[in-house]
Design an enzyme around this catalytic site. Structure first.
Site, PDB file in Angstrom:
ATOM      1  N   ASP A   1       0.829  -1.256   0.027  1.00  0.00           N
ATOM      2  CA  ASP A   1       0.057  -0.039  -0.028  1.00  0.00           C
ATOM      3  C   ASP A   1       0.939   1.131   0.023  1.00  0.00           C
ATOM      4  O   ASP A   1       1.708   1.452  -0.998  1.00  0.00           O
ATOM      5  CB  ASP A   1      -0.891  -0.080   1.249  1.00  0.00           C
ATOM      6  CG  ASP A   1      -1.958   0.793   1.057  1.00  0.00           C
ATOM      7  OD1 ASP A   1      -2.135   1.725   0.098  1.00  0.00           O
ATOM      8  OD2 ASP A   1      -2.919   1.055   1.897  1.00  0.00           O
TER       9      ASP A   1
ATOM     10  N   ARG B   1       2.350  11.202  -4.569  1.00  0.00           N
ATOM     11  CA  ARG B   1       2.183  11.421  -3.230  1.00  0.00           C
ATOM     12  C   ARG B   1       3.693  11.528  -2.567  1.00  0.00           C
ATOM     13  O   ARG B   1       4.208  10.975  -1.909  1.00  0.00           O
ATOM     14  CB  ARG B   1       1.625  10.374  -2.351  1.00  0.00           C
ATOM     15  CG  ARG B   1       0.254   9.800  -2.604  1.00  0.00           C
ATOM     16  CD  ARG B   1      -0.420   8.607  -1.894  1.00  0.00           C
ATOM     17  NE  ARG B   1      -1.866   8.525  -2.365  1.00  0.00           N
ATOM     18  CZ  ARG B   1      -2.518   7.344  -2.008  1.00  0.00           C
ATOM     19  NH1 ARG B   1      -1.959   6.588  -0.880  1.00  0.00           N
ATOM     20  NH2 ARG B   1      -3.599   7.340  -2.346  1.00  0.00           N
TER      21      ARG B   1
ATOM     22  N   ASP C   1       2.163   6.461   6.103  1.00  0.00           N
ATOM     23  CA  ASP C   1       0.766   7.352   5.968  1.00  0.00           C
ATOM     24  C   ASP C   1       0.766   7.774   7.218  1.00  0.00           C
ATOM     25  O   ASP C   1       1.389   7.437   8.376  1.00  0.00           O
ATOM     26  CB  ASP C   1      -0.254   6.245   6.039  1.00  0.00           C
ATOM     27  CG  ASP C   1      -0.771   5.853   4.661  1.00  0.00           C
ATOM     28  OD1 ASP C   1      -0.040   6.031   3.729  1.00  0.00           O
ATOM     29  OD2 ASP C   1      -1.717   4.896   4.742  1.00  0.00           O
TER      30      ASP C   1
END
Length: 403
Positions: free
Chosen positions: A223, A279, A227
């Site tokens: 993933d 990102r 995060d």
């Protein structure tokens, strides 16, 4: 093609390398085909250029201090200048820059809110297997955890407050799983390679504060690589290398998470985004300072400000990144984004993107800007290197095994 951003201020003094020592998903991007190799080309920046330095930047090496004023926070659009350049490819930068002076703690938001000291003053333990690592990371008592060799994990593994997790030597590796910080405080993670996590490499979530991630190397998570979500804050990511990945750093998990406003305060400096796609970071609602990072061959975009985020992009070097800054992304409303003193350069045609959210590339890449964002210098002291020095500094000193 080269563009250098302009501002009314002066680029602030050169940055000092962080000290050696014990201290220290939501998303809209399409999933690409599996990547080959280990990320970008690893090439050196162009050796020469016909573009002149911007009025806001001071020329010189990272070893020479110069500044009488901090940079302002007003938004300025990039001013593109055309020029020619020659680029070399390969591993190491063309010259070794002198090492920046050491510092004794994080720079940026992790230095606030009482500071980030990790397991300072606690027991020092050395671990070389998963069971020992999990036991050492549990609880809230201060502890310095030294990782020796390769440790295999699976899934997300809890890290308690007041911990320093640091790799010994150049080969400390966590493979297969990731680290998870949930409602924790005061954690330092340094000098570790994270590889092939079957979820995220590091998840920082739910009111976690004061985290410093420094001199690590990240690649190939299922993933995200990192995060930072759900009202977490006061985080610094410094001198890390990110390779062979699509969704790299997510700050703010959802367009609906308006409770994140006032949180998600994050600093990213002297990181190398080597061939990663999206990102770098993607930000919703947060207040984020992105300075002195090296962006190389980032296929989709560099930095995205979404959903009322406030983002300052300062003194970075973008090479072959055709969308260095985005105001908004996919279905998200735009956030504010200010850019200054960046270098944006291309020496090849843009490759086709595999992300349907990407528009056709522009003739000349520029940073999109919007609004006024915030002034990082009003929050904390920092020293930015001239953007032209960033590739050599980061290629030489960032990543695991470099402290």
């Amino acid at each position: 093609m080269i563009s250098r951003s302009e501002s009314g201020g002066t680029l602030v003094f050169p940055f000092a390398l962080l000290a050696l020592g014990l201290c220290a998903c939501g998303g809209d991007e399409a999933t690409p085909r599996a990547a080959d190799g280990a990320g970008g080309s690893g090439g050196a920046p162009p050796a020469s250029s016909s573009a002149t330095a911007s009025s806001g930047a001071t020329a010189g090496s990272g070893a020479t201090a110069s500044s009488s004023a901090t940079t302002g926070s007003g938004a300025t659009a990039s001013s593109a200048a055309s020029g020619t350049s020659s680029a070399s490819t390969g591993g190491d930068p063309p010259t070794d820059p002198p090492p920046p002076a050491p510092e004794d703690g994080p720079v940026g938001f992790a230095s606030l809110n009482g500071g980030t000291t990790g397991g300072e003053g606690g027991m020092v333990v050395t671990v070389s297997d998963a069971a020992s690592l999990l036991e050492a990371m549990a609880g809230t008592e201060p502890r310095v955890i030294q990782i020796s060799g390769t440790i295999e994990l699976s899934g997300m593994n809890d890290v308690g407050s007041n911990k320093t997790i640091v790799g010994l030597g150049a080969d400390a590796t966590i493979v297969g799983g990731g680290l998870y910080l949930y409602r924790e405080k005061n954690v330092i993670i340094r000098n570790i390679t994270f590889q092939d996590a079957n979820e995220d490499a590091i998840g920082i979530t739910t009111e976690t504060t004061n985290v410093w991630i420094d001199h690590c190397t990240f690649m190939n998570a299922a993933d995200g690589l990192i995060d930072i979500v759900r009202e977490s804050s006061y985080v610094t990511l410094s001198w890390n290398v990110f390779r062979n990945h699509h969704k790299t750093i997510l700050i703010g998990h959802s367009d609906a998470a308006s409770s994140d406003a006032g949180f998600l305060k994050v600093t990213l400096h002297h990181n190398w985004f080597d061939g990663t796609q999206t990102r770098h970071p993607s930000v919703r609602f947060g207040q984020v300072h992105v300075f002195n990072n090296y962006y190389l061959d980032n296929l989709s975009y560099g930095v995205a400000s979404r959903m009322e985020a406030d983002v300052v992009v300062e003194g970075n070097y973008f090479l072959n990144t055709w969308f260095p800054c985005r105001a908004g992304y996919a279905d998200s409303e735009p956030g504010d984004i200010v850019e200054r003193d960046n270098i944006i350069e291309t020496n090849m045609p843009p490759p086709p993107s595999e992300d349907p959210n990407d528009p056709p590339p522009p003739a000349t890449p520029v940073c999109e800007t919007r609004g006024a964002a915030f002034d990082p210098a009003a929050a904390y002291s920092y020293a930015a290197d001239p953007a032209e020095d960033v590739p050599a500094l980061v290629m030489r000193y960032a990543g695991a095994g470099r402290i």
